[in-house]
Design an enzyme around this catalytic site. Structure first.
Site, short mmCIF file in Angstrom:
data_model
loop_
_atom_site.label_atom_id
_atom_site.label_comp_id
_atom_site.label_asym_id
_atom_site.label_seq_id
_atom_site.Cartn_x
_atom_site.Cartn_y
_atom_site.Cartn_z
N ARG A 49 11.51 7.91 -33.43
CA ARG A 49 10.57 6.83 -33.73
C ARG A 49 11.10 5.44 -33.38
O ARG A 49 10.44 4.44 -33.59
CB ARG A 49 10.22 6.85 -35.22
CG ARG A 49 9.44 8.06 -35.66
CD ARG A 49 9.28 8.08 -37.16
NE ARG A 49 8.58 6.90 -37.63
CZ ARG A 49 7.27 6.81 -37.81
NH1 ARG A 49 6.52 7.88 -37.56
NH2 ARG A 49 6.70 5.73 -38.22
N HIS A 80 -3.58 -5.15 -17.05
CA HIS A 80 -4.52 -4.03 -17.03
C HIS A 80 -4.94 -3.59 -18.43
O HIS A 80 -5.94 -2.90 -18.58
CB HIS A 80 -4.00 -2.87 -16.18
CG HIS A 80 -2.91 -2.06 -16.80
ND1 HIS A 80 -1.62 -2.48 -16.85
CD2 HIS A 80 -2.93 -0.83 -17.38
CE1 HIS A 80 -0.88 -1.56 -17.44
NE2 HIS A 80 -1.65 -0.54 -17.77
N LYS A 87 -8.84 -1.90 -20.57
CA LYS A 87 -8.94 -0.64 -21.33
C LYS A 87 -10.15 -0.69 -22.27
O LYS A 87 -10.43 -1.73 -22.88
CB LYS A 87 -7.64 -0.40 -22.12
CG LYS A 87 -6.47 -0.12 -21.18
CD LYS A 87 -5.30 0.50 -21.87
CE LYS A 87 -4.13 0.64 -20.93
NZ LYS A 87 -3.90 1.98 -20.43
N THR A 113 -14.50 8.85 -33.50
CA THR A 113 -13.71 9.40 -32.40
C THR A 113 -14.63 9.45 -31.18
O THR A 113 -15.66 10.11 -31.22
CB THR A 113 -13.19 10.81 -32.75
OG1 THR A 113 -12.33 10.68 -33.88
CG2 THR A 113 -12.42 11.43 -31.60
N ALA A 146 0.82 -1.23 0.00
CA ALA A 146 0.00 0.00 0.00
C ALA A 146 0.84 1.27 0.00
O ALA A 146 0.33 2.35 -0.27
CB ALA A 146 -0.91 -0.01 1.22
N GLU A 180 5.82 4.88 -25.88
CA GLU A 180 5.81 5.72 -24.68
C GLU A 180 6.87 6.80 -24.85
O GLU A 180 8.00 6.50 -25.28
CB GLU A 180 6.10 4.89 -23.43
CG GLU A 180 4.96 3.93 -23.12
CD GLU A 180 5.14 3.19 -21.80
OE1 GLU A 180 4.24 3.23 -20.96
OE2 GLU A 180 6.21 2.55 -21.63
N HIS A 196 0.77 -7.29 -22.40
CA HIS A 196 -0.22 -6.34 -22.90
C HIS A 196 -0.48 -6.49 -24.41
O HIS A 196 -1.61 -6.59 -24.86
CB HIS A 196 0.22 -4.90 -22.63
CG HIS A 196 0.50 -4.59 -21.19
ND1 HIS A 196 -0.11 -5.25 -20.16
CD2 HIS A 196 1.31 -3.68 -20.59
CE1 HIS A 196 0.32 -4.76 -18.99
NE2 HIS A 196 1.18 -3.81 -19.24
P1 NDP Z 1 6.84 -0.70 -5.87
O1 NDP Z 1 8.29 -0.86 -6.17
O2 NDP Z 1 6.32 0.66 -5.59
O3 NDP Z 1 6.54 -1.68 -4.65
C1 NDP Z 1 5.33 -1.68 -3.91
C2 NDP Z 1 5.64 -1.83 -2.43
O4 NDP Z 1 6.23 -3.11 -2.20
C3 NDP Z 1 6.66 -0.82 -1.93
O5 NDP Z 1 6.05 0.37 -1.51
C4 NDP Z 1 7.33 -1.56 -0.81
O6 NDP Z 1 6.55 -1.39 0.36
C5 NDP Z 1 7.24 -3.02 -1.19
N1 NDP Z 1 8.51 -3.48 -1.77
C6 NDP Z 1 9.26 -2.91 -2.73
N2 NDP Z 1 10.35 -3.62 -3.00
C7 NDP Z 1 10.30 -4.69 -2.19
C8 NDP Z 1 11.14 -5.80 -2.00
N3 NDP Z 1 12.26 -5.97 -2.70
N4 NDP Z 1 10.78 -6.72 -1.08
C9 NDP Z 1 9.66 -6.57 -0.38
N5 NDP Z 1 8.83 -5.53 -0.53
C10 NDP Z 1 9.14 -4.60 -1.41
O7 NDP Z 1 6.04 -1.42 -7.04
P2 NDP Z 1 4.78 -0.92 -7.88
O8 NDP Z 1 3.75 -0.42 -6.96
O9 NDP Z 1 5.25 -0.07 -8.97
O10 NDP Z 1 4.31 -2.29 -8.55
C11 NDP Z 1 3.66 -3.33 -7.83
C12 NDP Z 1 3.27 -4.42 -8.81
O11 NDP Z 1 2.39 -3.90 -9.78
C13 NDP Z 1 4.45 -5.01 -9.57
O12 NDP Z 1 4.21 -6.38 -9.76
C14 NDP Z 1 4.40 -4.27 -10.90
O13 NDP Z 1 4.97 -5.03 -11.94
C15 NDP Z 1 2.90 -4.12 -11.09
N6 NDP Z 1 2.52 -3.01 -11.95
C16 NDP Z 1 2.85 -1.73 -11.60
C17 NDP Z 1 2.44 -0.66 -12.40
C18 NDP Z 1 2.72 0.75 -12.00
O14 NDP Z 1 2.23 1.65 -12.69
N7 NDP Z 1 3.48 1.01 -10.94
C19 NDP Z 1 1.66 -0.89 -13.66
C20 NDP Z 1 1.36 -2.28 -13.91
C21 NDP Z 1 1.79 -3.28 -13.08
P3 NDP Z 1 7.14 -1.54 1.81
O15 NDP Z 1 8.62 -1.45 1.77
O16 NDP Z 1 6.50 -0.41 2.56
O17 NDP Z 1 6.66 -2.88 2.25
C1 BG6 Z 2 3.14 -1.50 -17.23
C2 BG6 Z 2 4.60 -1.49 -17.56
O1 BG6 Z 2 2.66 -2.81 -17.17
O2 BG6 Z 2 2.42 -0.79 -18.24
C3 BG6 Z 2 5.11 -0.07 -17.73
O3 BG6 Z 2 5.31 -2.12 -16.50
C4 BG6 Z 2 4.26 0.68 -18.73
O4 BG6 Z 2 6.45 -0.07 -18.16
C5 BG6 Z 2 2.80 0.57 -18.35
O5 BG6 Z 2 4.67 2.04 -18.72
C6 BG6 Z 2 1.92 1.22 -19.40
O6 BG6 Z 2 0.60 1.26 -18.96
P1 BG6 Z 2 -0.40 2.38 -19.51
O7 BG6 Z 2 -1.71 2.01 -18.94
O8 BG6 Z 2 0.14 3.68 -19.00
O9 BG6 Z 2 -0.33 2.31 -21.00
#
Ligand code: NDP
Ligand code: BG6
Length: 504
Positions: A474, A194, A198, A410, A26, A232, A256
């Protein structure tokens, strides 16, 4: 009864008016940017069960206010304060470890206490565990939940939501699935991709299967190539540690873009239920041949003076050969698609943000209109959803000459007061409704990795160097020639897209 009321009824049928959402990770990026805002919008639209509680869980020590700051950080600025306050009243935070019994006993106690306080009856003590966590801790958390934090009431349900990436190749994915299987059944598991939430991706099935106008041409007799592109305009800034371990193919293409491709290419399912749809997706994926190196172009961005190159990112290992751009051609070995290249392209630090499917049809036969442009169907997933068909039309006026124009849907123009839900909002709603249609089934993952694993291993073993391209361009200059090899034609001299939002 409105469609929204029907949806609300299915949520009620499934959850009996009660649920606790446990958001692991969280404190992290996904929870802040996507999960909490999505839950907020569901709350605002009255789609959460009447008695809901949202429990943020992570290792970080956050007091209640610091947690709430994160919860509301990405909720739109113009949202009504009263609604935000109502939502934050549902939210509490618990700090704990991901692999420790004590922490999960405490988690169970906190949930049970809240259920008692809310007067939850049998059938209402539903628990939805959302893993917004790095994949390295999925399994630990799933084990602890299974051991100590499941809803014990027989009539209540447990659901677990897992984020990609699901492994790094066939073997690691198989291992992850094998280890998770005894903990949560397939029915309890929701693997999020995700892109399946969409709007335009959800529209592929209705476009293909509810229009007799389009379905007869959807095959190799009429279609010459299909391109699925994700661009991107930003690099991996600060996220290089994660990215370098995965690379662009594992990050977005194997999931995706391949999900989009399976919806574009699958046969008509026998029903609209989750299993019927996923059966067809798996079938078509099983017909895709493993990708060969000759059908691959990879690239890595370099600095452009203003923006840093991939290797300049301090979180990236020196000399990394990780691809930040890839184009890969997939061949589907079945009657419908024999000989049609599906060209998947994805890149970071490119010239614009755009995700689209571009279907290019065969040349017009004969000499009557020889040399006119080919037809194309374009489905733009983002930004600004649009479907348009490019076709030839007599240039109006004193000329017989055909010109290319478009039939253009559109969304923003056609649908007034358009409110497209975020993918996560729609997917969390599906989890509550118990609808798996837009989630990834275990055999789908297996079929997807079988297509990509051999070529990914080859690229790594042979240390194949990605072609450099400048940030904001590109992609590698080889791209144009690469796609031409598969018959793709650039349309059309003099054609301009009438809107200025994204150039076509
Ligand atoms: P984060 O790196 O922000 O990690 C989420 C939380 O997990 C952190 O706040 C931390 O909380 C804990 N954490 C981080 N690293 C570790 C570690 N090595 N060991 C244990 N706990 C750890 O990740 P995201 O929120 O970006 O992504 C979470 C998941 O969602 C991933 O699987 C990612 O691939 C997926 N995802 C993310 C997207 C995005 O936009 N961010 C988009 C699509 C998918 P704490 O230390 O407080 O426990
Ligand atoms: C995530 C990838 O799954 O999708 C990111 O880890 C990427 O690298 C993202 O940027 C793109 O999602 P969206 O919804 O912004 O197109």
């Amino acid at each position: 009864m409105s469609n929204l009321d029907k949806i609300k009824n299915t949520v009620d049928e499934q959850l009996n008016g009660g649920a606790t959402f446990v958001i692991f990770g969280a404190s992290g990026d996904l929870a802040r940017k996507k999960t909490f805002p999505a839950l907020f919008r569901l709350y605002k639209n009255n789609l959460l069960p009447k008695s809901s509680s949202i429990l943020g869980y992570a290792r970080s020590h956050l007091d209640h206010d610091a947690f709430l700051e994160r919860v509301v950080e990405h909720i739109g600025k113009d949202e009504d304060k009263k609604t935000i306050d109502g939502f934050t009243k549902l939210c509490t935070y618990l700090s704990g470890q991901y692999d420790e019994d004590e922490s999960f006993k405490k988690l169970d106690q906190v949930i049970s206490k809240s259920e008692d306080e809310r007067g939850m009856k049998s059938g209402q003590k539903n628990r939805i565990f959302y893993m917004a966590l790095p994949p390295s801790v999925f399994l630990d958390v799933a084990k602890e939940c299974h051991k100590l934090a499941l809803a014990s009431d027989e009539k209540s349900v447990n659901r677990v939501v897992i984020e990609k990436p699901f492994g790094k190749d066939s073997e690691s994915c198989g291992e992850l699935l094998k280890n998770l299987r005894p903990l949560f059944s397939e029915n309890e598991t929701y693997r999020i991709d995700h892109y399946l939430g969409k709007e335009m991706v959800k529209n592929i099935m209705p476009y293909r299967f509810s229009n007799t106008l389009f379905s007869p041409v959807w095959n190799s007799t009429h279609i010459d190539s299909v391109q699925i592109t994700m661009k991107e305009p930003f690099g991996t800034e600060g996220r290089g540690g994660y990215f370098d371990e995965y690379g662009i193919v594992r990050d977005v293409m194997q999931n995706h873009l391949l999900q989009i491709m399976s919806l574009i290419a699958m046969e008509r399912p026998i029903g609209r239920d989750a299993e019927a749809i996923r059966d067809e997706k798996v079938k078509v994926l099983r017909c895709v041949k493993p990708i060969e190196l000759k059908d691959v172009l990879i690239g890595q961005y370099v600095g452009n003076g203003e923006n840093p190159g991939y290797l300049d990112d301090k979180t990236v290992p020196k000399g990394s050969l990780c691809a930040t751009y890839a184009a890969m051609v997939l061949w589907i070995d079945n009657e419908r698609w024999d000989g049609v290249p599906f060209i998947l392209k994805a890149g970071k630090a490119l010239d614009k943000a755009k995700v689209e499917v571009r279907v290019q049809y065969k040349k017009v036969p004969g000499s009557l209109y020889g040399g006119v442009s080919r037809n194309e169907t374009v489905m733009r997933v983002q930004p600004n959803e649009v479907i348009y068909n490019k076709f030839n039309n007599k240039t109006p006026g004193l000329t017989e000459h055909p010109m290319v124009t478009e039939m253009n849907l559109t969304y923003k123009e056609r649908f007034k007061n358009l409110q497209i839900p975020d993918a996560y909002e729609s997917l969390i709603l599906d989890v509550m409704r118990g609808d798996h249609s837009n989630f990834v089934r275990d055999d789908e993952l297996d079929a997807a990795w079988r297509i990509f694993t051999p070529v990914l291993h080859k690229i790594e073993q042979d240390r194949i160097k990605p072609e450099p391209y400048k940030y904001g361009t590109r992609g590698p200059e080889q791209e144009a020639r690469f796609v031409q090899r598969y018959g793709v034609e650039q349309l059309t001299e003099g054609y301009t897209w009438p809107k200025q939002d994204v150039e076509q």
